[in-house]
Design an enzyme around this catalytic site. Structure first.
Site: not given
Ligand code: CNA
Length: 263
Positions: A14-17, A89, A91, A108
């Protein structure tokens, strides 16, 4: 290329927001006072290290498969079109997709290395940290062995970004001819400001489920989707990448990619 958590969502992380599905929406199980506490250095050191340690177990590399977007980035590299992939990310799915490590700037941090908190010079072998995270050892004994709280080198709020991040800004952005930005809310600084590091007039394209990163009336910088050089492609980045592959006629090359080949 700049990427964020959105590019790994289809891998099952999952993403964060994102509303409903994002990690910040689903933190009740971690028993945190506020969502960002999971990456807050003071909270980790002085209140409770367990939520982050639990997240380490869930995210430890090897449990998830790279997405079509990660493979597309790898293909850009194979085509010698990629200058660098700056990722927020943690991951490591970029290298799991076969992108060489030197092509990735993990702004990060990630699970490649570990250290004792507050003592960056004390490296902890990552295999020992992995054993603690996966329950083959326990964190308390690991921390005792190294004389402090051990953690993978993932950047918390309140910590410095790796020096390589700042070095790569200097070397890469002056020669960037097209900036692709995918799957990020562009709210975490200093990463979010990278979109303004390209030379004026450089084309920039955002591929995201939502429109983000636009400069306000009072602020300098940010995307200007009503101007001539910025483009917003709304929707899932996997679908957009597959469409780009099709438009470029790269279907066979894309299909031939095998994960990890370049790692
Ligand atoms: P965020 O703030 O959660 O934003 C994610 C963005 O991606 C949002 O604008 C969503 O609308 C958009 N989104 C979600 N799914 C999709 C998709 N399938 N296609 C296109 N757009 C999509 O995440 P950010 O990366 O902007 O925030 C930075 C943080 C999140 C960093 O410090 C990371 O370490 C942290 N993070 C990382 C992971 C990972 O490593 N996979 C997971 C969760 C959070």
């Amino acid at each position: 290329m700049l990427i964020g958590a959105g590019v790994s969502v289809s891998a099952g992380i999952p993403d964060f927001r994102s509303p409903q599905t994002g990690l910040y929406h689903n933190l009740a199980q971690y028993n945190l006072p506020y969502a960002e506490a999971i990456f807050d250095l003071d909270y980790f050191q002085s209140v409770d290290s367990r939520p982050f340690y639990r997240l380490c177990r869930e995210l430890w590399p090897g449990q998830y498969t790279p997405t079509p977007t990660h493979r597309f980035i790898r293909l850009l590299h194979e085509k010698k079109l990629l200058r660098r992939c700056f990722t927020q990310n943690i991951d490591s799915l970029e290298t799991a997709a076969g992108l060489p490590k030197e092509m990735v700037v993990a702004a990060h941090g990630n699970f490649d290395s570990a250290h004792v908190v507050g003592r960056d010079d004390v490296e902890v072998p990552i295999e020992e940290v992995r054993a603690a995270a996966m329950g083959e050892d326990d964190w308390a004994s690991l921390n005792e062995r190294y004389g402090g709280l051990c953690k993978p080198s993932i950047v918390f709020f309140g910590e410095q970004l790796p020096p390589r991040f700042f070095e790569a800004i200097r070397t890469d952005f002056p020669s960037c001819g097209l900036l692709l930005v995918m799957g990020t809310s562009l709210v975490v600084q200093p990463f979010a400001s990278l979109i303004d590091q390209v030379r004026p007039g450089t084309p920039r394209a955002l591929f995201n489920r939502e429109r983000v990163g636009e400069g306000g009336v009072m602020s300098a910088g940010g995307f200007d989707f009503d101007g001539s050089s910025d483009t917003f492609v709304e929707g899932d980045c996997d679908a957009a990448c597959l469409e780009l592959v099709r438009l470029a006629g790269w279907e066979a090359d894309f299909a031939a990619l095998e994960d990890n080949c370049g790692a």
